[in-house]
Design an enzyme around this catalytic site. Structure first.
Site: not given
Length: 323
Positions: A139, A160, A218
């Protein structure tokens, strides 16, 4: 979002604040310089960060728009911290204000474990990030909300590592995956077909040390486009992945609703012959809306760097004295 009544009248002139760890500037810490900007300011503020490693957790609060945070070179102006946790709590640098510009900085979350560790969170509208290095593993960039523009940036991660629900254009950026086996470059969070959000990667370069996928949803209506970009052999042949765990929780089939497109990409990872069937090879007509700054309304808010600078106003103090 800033009230239009507080918009700067002169976009060529900014109030200069210097940050220098040696004590030769106005402040030694970046957060102290940000704190010195008045709430709901109606001037541009240019915070010039001298070379050094700044070990800080920094927040640009929502009531402080029109700040530019700039180093001289990303390689020697480093903001770093090591912290894992929830994505909204762990960022090294959080941009909550509108009309922010970041330039020539390294923004790093140096956490080495397997948890979520955000380097940069961008939650304010109309943010532009130029020539920055943004480093973490999971992230890395929480590209959360608003309209954003990234240009000539290097972004590194494994899981991600560009995620959120902003409407963002990444132009001439280098994305590098640290995943040794399977990683994901994006996890875009668009949750409904009426949301005008999504990511476009235009003229970018995607590399990696192992293998990675371009993205997974997501949100059920996740939207990501790679256009005119170099895809290295790190990109797995299927290209994209339906995030089964997450879509099961949403009670939906994101492989029917996600919009994952590619347009005139090249390199060994650009072969679409084994792509998942629900990704799309876009025609020129389909790709055109995503190939300019118009997708983020950039013509109305992207601004040139100021060319004139003035000193920070002296804050008057009230002397307590017996009269």
């Amino acid at each position: 979002m800033a009230d239009s009544s507080t918009e700067p009248k002169d976009l060529s002139t900014a109030i200069l604040i210097r940050v220098d760890q040696s004590g030769q500037g106005d402040f030694k810490k970046i957060q102290d310089a940000i704190d010195a900007v008045p709430s709901n300011n109606s001037d541009l503020y240019y915070i010039w960060v001298k070379p050094g490693t700044y070990r800080e957790k920094i927040v640009v609060p929502v009531d402080k728009p029109y700040i530019t945070l700039s180093g001289t070179k990303a390689s020697n102006t480093i903001i770093t911290r090591s912290e894992a946790g929830e994505i909204y709590d762990s960022p090294t640098l959080s941009i909550l204000a509108a009309d922010f510009v970041g330039r020539y900085l390294t923004i790093q979350n140096a956490y080495e474990g397997s948890g979520k560790a955000v380097a940069l969170r961008v939650s304010g509208d109309k943010a532009a990030i130029y020539s920055c290095r943004i480093l973490s593993r999971q992230d890395t960039v929480l590209d959360d909300a608003g309209r954003h523009y990234f240009k000539n940036c290097y972004i590194e991660g494994s899981v991600d590592f560009i995620c959120g629900n902003a409407a963002s254009l990444f132009e001439k950026c280098h994305l590098h995956s640290l995943a040794e086996r399977t990683g994901w470059v994006t996890a875009q969070h668009r949750a409904s077909p009426v949301e005008n959000t999504g990511y476009t990667f235009l003229g970018c370069k995607i590399t990696g040390i192992g293998t990675t996928l371009l993205g997974r949803p997501w949100g059920a209506y996740s939207r990501v486009i790679f256009a005119l970009s170099y895809l290295s052999s790190a990109i797995q042949p299927e290209g994209w992945n339906d995030w089964a765990y997450f879509t099961k929780r949403l009670h939906c089939k994101s492989d029917r609703t996600a919009f994952y497109g590619e347009y005139k990409c090249y390199g060994p990872g650009a072969d679409r012959s084994k792509r998942v069937a629900w990704s799309r090879g876009l025609s020129k007509e389909e790709a055109t809306p995503f190939l300019s700054k118009g997708m983020i309304g950039g013509g109305g808010w992207l601004r040139i760097s100021p060319i004139h600078f003035k000193k920070r106003p002296v804050v008057a103090t009230t002397l307590q004295a017996d009269m």
